[in-house]
Each structure stands twice: as structure tokens, then as C-alpha cells.
Design a protein around this motif. Structure first.
Motif, PDB file in Angstrom:
ATOM      1  N   LEU A   3       0.825  -1.201   0.000  1.00 20.46           N
ATOM      2  CA  LEU A   3       0.000   0.000   0.000  1.00 20.46           C
ATOM      3  C   LEU A   3       0.866   1.261   0.000  1.00 20.46           C
ATOM      4  O   LEU A   3       0.536   2.243  -0.670  1.00 20.46           O
ATOM      5  N   THR A   4       1.984   1.212   0.703  1.00 19.66           N
ATOM      6  CA  THR A   4       2.900   2.350   0.676  1.00 19.66           C
ATOM      7  C   THR A   4       3.445   2.559  -0.733  1.00 19.66           C
ATOM      8  O   THR A   4       3.582   3.694  -1.191  1.00 19.66           O
ATOM      9  N   PHE A  55       0.734   4.335  -2.726  1.00 14.70           N
ATOM     10  CA  PHE A  55       0.637   5.752  -2.339  1.00 14.70           C
ATOM     11  C   PHE A  55       1.833   6.532  -2.889  1.00 14.70           C
ATOM     12  O   PHE A  55       1.672   7.645  -3.374  1.00 14.70           O
ATOM     13  N   SER A  98       1.654   7.114  -6.677  1.00 12.56           N
ATOM     14  CA  SER A  98       0.684   8.148  -7.050  1.00 12.56           C
ATOM     15  C   SER A  98       1.027   9.496  -6.424  1.00 12.56           C
ATOM     16  O   SER A  98       0.205  10.397  -6.383  1.00 12.56           O
ATOM     17  N   GLN A  99       2.245   9.607  -5.900  1.00 14.03           N
ATOM     18  CA  GLN A  99       2.784  10.836  -5.324  1.00 14.03           C
ATOM     19  C   GLN A  99       1.952  11.362  -4.155  1.00 14.03           C
ATOM     20  O   GLN A  99       1.794  12.565  -3.967  1.00 14.03           O
ATOM     21  N   GLN A 100       1.435  10.431  -3.338  1.00 12.79           N
ATOM     22  CA  GLN A 100       0.672  10.797  -2.149  1.00 12.79           C
ATOM     23  C   GLN A 100       1.524  10.743  -0.887  1.00 12.79           C
ATOM     24  O   GLN A 100       1.035  11.044   0.194  1.00 12.79           O
ATOM     25  N   VAL A 101       2.784  10.355  -1.023  1.00 10.49           N
ATOM     26  CA  VAL A 101       3.696  10.258   0.115  1.00 10.49           C
ATOM     27  C   VAL A 101       4.822  11.261  -0.101  1.00 10.49           C
ATOM     28  O   VAL A 101       5.580  11.151  -1.055  1.00 10.49           O
ATOM     29  N   ALA A 143       5.261   7.808   4.806  1.00  5.96           N
ATOM     30  CA  ALA A 143       5.394   6.418   4.374  1.00  5.96           C
ATOM     31  C   ALA A 143       5.280   5.457   5.554  1.00  5.96           C
ATOM     32  O   ALA A 143       4.616   4.420   5.454  1.00  5.96           O
ATOM     33  N   VAL A 180       1.584   5.261   6.507  1.00  3.16           N
ATOM     34  CA  VAL A 180       0.811   4.397   5.604  1.00  3.16           C
ATOM     35  C   VAL A 180       1.090   2.933   5.932  1.00  3.16           C
ATOM     36  O   VAL A 180       0.164   2.116   5.965  1.00  3.16           O
ATOM     37  N   ALA A 214      -2.005   0.612   7.066  1.00  2.00           N
ATOM     38  CA  ALA A 214      -2.432  -0.083   5.846  1.00  2.00           C
ATOM     39  C   ALA A 214      -3.676  -0.952   6.014  1.00  2.00           C
ATOM     40  O   ALA A 214      -4.604  -0.844   5.206  1.00  2.00           O
ATOM     41  N   ILE A 246      -6.698   1.345   6.310  1.00  2.00           N
ATOM     42  CA  ILE A 246      -6.962   2.040   5.042  1.00  2.00           C
ATOM     43  C   ILE A 246      -7.695   1.105   4.094  1.00  2.00           C
ATOM     44  O   ILE A 246      -8.698   1.482   3.478  1.00  2.00           O
TER      45      ILE A 246
END
Length: 134
Positions: free
Chosen positions: A59-60, A63, A66-69, A75, A78, A82, A85
Motif C-alpha cells: 500500500l505504501t 501511495f 501516485s505521489q501521495q507520500v 510512508a 501508511v 495499511a 486504510i
């Protein structure tokens, strides 16, 4: 942050939460939990551990890709969160939603044509009359 680096931080987060769970289990059972009656054996415990570490890392990775971290703390977070989420995504059905097609071109033209029928410098009020007519 590169995805590979984020994955290592996510793995650390998953390992930290597993370590905390093991710490709690040791104190609750006064020893190794898999050696106590009524507790899972070591093989199911290790299987669950590997799954948990994989979920946190995977999951990390998603993320991060998709440049969410933005950094290490995100990180790790997440990786820790996980399972929760994934539970929330499954509960809300976001994992199975279909992507809707954009509106057809004809609907845009219709809206534009309706806007052109109003006199310039005015807009309809809620009763259908014109406000600010020139």
C-alpha cells in the motif's frame, strides 16, 4: 520520494506496529503467545506477520507511486495504517467503483447555447426575471 525508499519506510511502519502487537501479546500472556493454550501456534503467527508486512509495503508503494507520500513519516504512517486504510476502502466501495465517462460534447454545446440566449450583462433571478438588465 522514490517508490523504493517509500516501500522501505512503509515496511518499517508495518514492522513497528507488529512489534507493538507482539509486545502487548507477550505482556498479556506472560511469555511467547504461541506457547500458551488458546493462542495461535507460531506458523499462523508468522504467516500473519508476512501478510501484514506485505500489505504495509504494497500500500505504501501504491501511495508513493501516485505521489501521495511526501516523506518518510508519511510512508511509515501508511505502513502502520495499511489494514485500516484497506478496510475503509472496501467498506466504502471505492475499490470497486467504475470510472464515469466525461459528459458528451452535445451537453456542453446545449449549456453554451442556453447561456448565449440570455441578454449580455444580465442574469436571471430566482423568479425568472432579469437582474441587472442593460
Amino acid at each position: 520520494m522514490p517508490v523504493a525508499e517509500a516501500c522501505l519506510w512503509g515496511l518499517l511502519g508495518a514492522a513497528l506496529i507488529e512489534g507493538l502487537d507482539l509486545y502487548t501479546a507477550i505482556h498479556t500472556t506472560d511469555g511467547w503467545p504461541w506457547k500458551k493454550k488458546g493462542q495461535p501456534a507460531i506458523a499462523p503467527y508468522l504467516t500473519a506477520l508476512v501478510i501484514r508486512l506485505g500489505v504495509g509495503t504494497g500500500l505504501t508503494a501504491a501511495f508513493a507511486a501516485s505521489q501521495q507520500v511526501a516523506g518518510a513519516l508519511a510512508a511509515v504512517t501508511v505502513g502502520i495504517a495499511a489494514p485500516k486504510i484497506l478496510q475503509q476502502l472496501a467498506k466504502q466501495g471505492l475499490a470497486h467503483q467504475a470510472i464515469e465517462a466525461p459528459p458528451a460534447m452535445g451537453s456542453r454545446l446545449d449549456a453554451g447555447q442556453r447561456a448565449e440566449t440570455q441578454p449580455t450583462g444580465s442574469s436571471p433571478d430566482q423568479r425568472g426575471g432579469q437582474v441587472g438588465a442593460l
